[in-house]
Scaffold this motif. Structure first.
Motif, short mmCIF file in Angstrom:
data_model
loop_
_atom_site.label_atom_id
_atom_site.label_comp_id
_atom_site.label_asym_id
_atom_site.label_seq_id
_atom_site.Cartn_x
_atom_site.Cartn_y
_atom_site.Cartn_z
N ARG A 1 -18.66 42.05 1.16
CA ARG A 1 -18.66 42.83 2.39
C ARG A 1 -18.88 41.92 3.56
O ARG A 1 -19.62 40.94 3.46
CB ARG A 1 -19.81 43.84 2.37
N VAL A 2 -18.27 42.25 4.69
CA VAL A 2 -18.48 41.51 5.93
C VAL A 2 -18.90 42.53 6.99
O VAL A 2 -18.34 43.64 7.05
CB VAL A 2 -17.21 40.77 6.38
N ALA A 3 -19.86 42.17 7.82
CA ALA A 3 -20.35 43.11 8.83
C ALA A 3 -20.71 42.36 10.11
O ALA A 3 -20.94 41.15 10.10
CB ALA A 3 -21.56 43.88 8.31
N SER A 4 -20.77 43.10 11.20
CA SER A 4 -21.21 42.52 12.47
C SER A 4 -22.09 43.51 13.20
O SER A 4 -22.01 44.72 12.99
CB SER A 4 -20.01 42.15 13.36
N VAL A 5 -22.94 42.97 14.07
CA VAL A 5 -23.77 43.79 14.95
C VAL A 5 -23.36 43.48 16.37
O VAL A 5 -23.18 42.33 16.75
CB VAL A 5 -25.27 43.49 14.74
N CYS A 6 -23.20 44.53 17.17
CA CYS A 6 -22.91 44.40 18.59
C CYS A 6 -21.64 43.56 18.80
O CYS A 6 -20.63 43.76 18.11
CB CYS A 6 -24.13 43.81 19.30
N ASN A 7 -21.68 42.61 19.72
CA ASN A 7 -20.46 41.84 19.99
C ASN A 7 -20.24 40.71 18.99
O ASN A 7 -19.37 39.86 19.18
CB ASN A 7 -20.45 41.29 21.43
N GLY A 8 -20.99 40.70 17.90
CA GLY A 8 -20.64 39.84 16.78
C GLY A 8 -19.25 40.17 16.26
O GLY A 8 -18.63 39.34 15.58
N ALA A 9 -18.76 41.36 16.61
CA ALA A 9 -17.40 41.75 16.22
C ALA A 9 -16.36 40.78 16.79
O ALA A 9 -15.30 40.57 16.18
CB ALA A 9 -17.10 43.17 16.71
N ARG B 1 -5.61 44.63 12.29
CA ARG B 1 -5.16 45.92 11.75
C ARG B 1 -6.30 46.75 11.18
O ARG B 1 -6.10 47.60 10.29
CB ARG B 1 -4.08 45.72 10.68
N ARG B 2 -7.49 46.51 11.68
CA ARG B 2 -8.64 47.30 11.26
C ARG B 2 -9.22 48.07 12.44
O ARG B 2 -9.07 47.67 13.59
CB ARG B 2 -9.74 46.41 10.67
N ARG B 3 -9.88 49.15 12.12
CA ARG B 3 -10.63 49.92 13.12
C ARG B 3 -12.02 49.31 13.22
O ARG B 3 -12.66 49.02 12.19
CB ARG B 3 -10.70 51.38 12.70
N ALA B 4 -12.51 49.11 14.44
CA ALA B 4 -13.79 48.43 14.62
C ALA B 4 -14.48 48.96 15.87
O ALA B 4 -13.85 49.52 16.77
CB ALA B 4 -13.59 46.92 14.73
N THR B 5 -15.78 48.74 15.93
CA THR B 5 -16.53 49.09 17.13
C THR B 5 -17.39 47.91 17.56
O THR B 5 -17.52 46.91 16.85
CB THR B 5 -17.42 50.34 16.89
N THR B 6 -17.96 48.03 18.74
CA THR B 6 -18.87 47.03 19.28
C THR B 6 -19.68 47.72 20.36
O THR B 6 -19.56 48.94 20.56
CB THR B 6 -18.08 45.83 19.85
N ASP C 1 -16.95 54.43 20.51
CA ASP C 1 -17.89 55.54 20.44
C ASP C 1 -18.86 55.51 19.27
O ASP C 1 -20.06 55.70 19.45
CB ASP C 1 -17.12 56.87 20.44
N PRO C 2 -18.42 55.26 18.02
CA PRO C 2 -19.34 55.40 16.88
C PRO C 2 -20.44 54.35 16.84
O PRO C 2 -20.32 53.26 17.39
CB PRO C 2 -18.40 55.23 15.66
N LEU C 3 -21.50 54.70 16.13
CA LEU C 3 -22.59 53.75 15.91
C LEU C 3 -22.15 52.61 15.01
O LEU C 3 -22.53 51.47 15.21
CB LEU C 3 -23.79 54.46 15.27
N TYR C 4 -21.37 52.94 14.00
CA TYR C 4 -20.80 51.89 13.14
C TYR C 4 -19.56 52.44 12.47
O TYR C 4 -19.36 53.66 12.37
CB TYR C 4 -21.80 51.36 12.11
N ILE C 5 -18.70 51.52 12.03
CA ILE C 5 -17.43 51.88 11.40
C ILE C 5 -17.28 51.06 10.13
O ILE C 5 -17.53 49.85 10.12
CB ILE C 5 -16.25 51.61 12.35
N GLU C 6 -16.84 51.72 9.08
CA GLU C 6 -16.48 51.05 7.83
C GLU C 6 -14.96 51.10 7.68
O GLU C 6 -14.38 52.19 7.68
CB GLU C 6 -17.15 51.73 6.65
N THR D 1 -18.48 47.23 11.17
CA THR D 1 -18.86 46.78 12.51
C THR D 1 -19.78 47.83 13.11
O THR D 1 -19.65 49.02 12.83
CB THR D 1 -17.63 46.59 13.43
N SER D 2 -20.72 47.38 13.95
CA SER D 2 -21.65 48.33 14.55
C SER D 2 -21.72 48.13 16.05
O SER D 2 -21.28 47.11 16.58
CB SER D 2 -23.05 48.20 13.93
#
Length: 320
Positions: free
Chosen positions: A102-110, A121-126, A146-151, A157-158
């Protein structure tokens, strides 16, 4: 078996982006008696790495991280725009991601994930403040601010800062079940695990603060009295305005129409009631001002993207 978490930091990172998830995982490990997680922190160069607030953490070298990784988590921070030019950092993230489940990010780590080619080609948030910039820089990323986090697949990403705690709790729930996630949240005395689809903004946060004192006081009244008569005529009377003038001024000064603000405030009230009481849905609907279970379901799905029953099942503490 303990799951391996590697958190990537860099000079000027946001300390909470690292510390919040790290405490979630370490608390889960404590509660699970050593069968939860093992957390490592890594940077381009081993040694002390200073966060934006001046505090430092001791990190290992990214190049010396060997073996498989369960979750690679990239922190954010105000220095991320500069870090995008650090090819050693970006290439290390890309290389370790290939070995991570799994790979994840917090805030603008995206941004670092995107620069490493992991969000195409992925859905992501920041963080909502950075969403437009992420969209401009990386046209192949479907940015949802908008979302708090997205898988999306194996990439999570959060949003901003403390939403990293929500993301980490979601990962704990995925790995070990919702009961452990609830126990971790209670142990850390943090807001109970929220669904990723929940907005980054509550109703008051979504609205601008009115310039007018009577309207500011009216916002407080609405949020404190969800079951009251909050129709436009009733609200207009409270501030001594005609209905038309009130609607125009409220919308102009808050950015939301009275009706939209009231619905969002009532959705917030319903969410709180579901989380901290055992009231039946009929009572939650009545006390939140939504009237009927049918209206509760419809509004809750629109704002929180899960059903009221599912939200309660997943996130209500057993302690009353």
């Amino acid at each position: 078996m303990r799951r391996r978490i590697v958190i990537v930091v860099f000079p000027g990172f946001q300390l909470l982006d690292m510390a919040g998830p790290a405490d979630v995982f370490s608390t889960a490990d404590l509660i699970a008696r050593g069968r939860g997680y093992r957390v490592e922190v890594a940077a381009v160069q081993a040694g002390a790495v200073s966060a934006h607030n001046g505090l430092a953490v001791v990190a290992g070298a990214l190049g010396e991280v060997t073996g498989s990784i369960d979750t690679l988590l990239v922190a954010g921070g105000l220095s991320v725009p500069r870090q995008l030019e650090d090819r050693a950092l970006v290439e290390a993230i890309s290389g370790l991601a290939a070995r991570a489940d799994r790979v994840a990010s917090v805030c603008n780590g995206a941004f670092l994930l995107a620069e490493a080619g992991l969000l195409g080609r992925r859905r992501a948030t920041t963080h909502w403040l950075a969403a437009d910039d992420l969209r401009r820089r990386y046209a192949d990323v479907e940015v949802d601010p908008d979302p708090l986090y997205i898988e999306d697949g194996n990439v999570w990403t959060s949003a901003g800062v403390l939403s990293g705690v929500d993301l980490a709790l979601a990962l704990v729930a995925r790995d070990h079940g919702h009961e452990l996630a609830r126990d971790v949240a209670r142990g850390l005395v943090v807001y109970l695990h929220r669904p990723g689809g929940q907005s980054q903004f509550s109703a008051p946060m979504r609205a601008m603060t009115p310039r007018s004192l009577p309207l500011r006081e009216l916002q407080g009244y609405i949020d404190a009295n969800p079951a009251a008569d909050l129709s436009v005529p009733a609200l207009a009377r409270r501030v001594g305005m005609s209905e038309r003038h009130f609607s125009r001024v409220f919308t102009e000064q808050t950015g939301l129409s009275p009706g939209r603000y009231v619905e969002r405030s009532r959705a917030d009230a319903a969410r709180r009631l579901l989380e901290v009481t055992g009231h039946p849905l009929e009572t939650v609907a009545r006390e939140s001002g939504l009237g009927t279970p049918e209206s509760l379901y419809r509004v809750f799905r629109r704002h929180w993207r899960v059903s009221p029953g599912e939200h309660r099942r997943r996130f209500q503490s057993k302690e009353k």
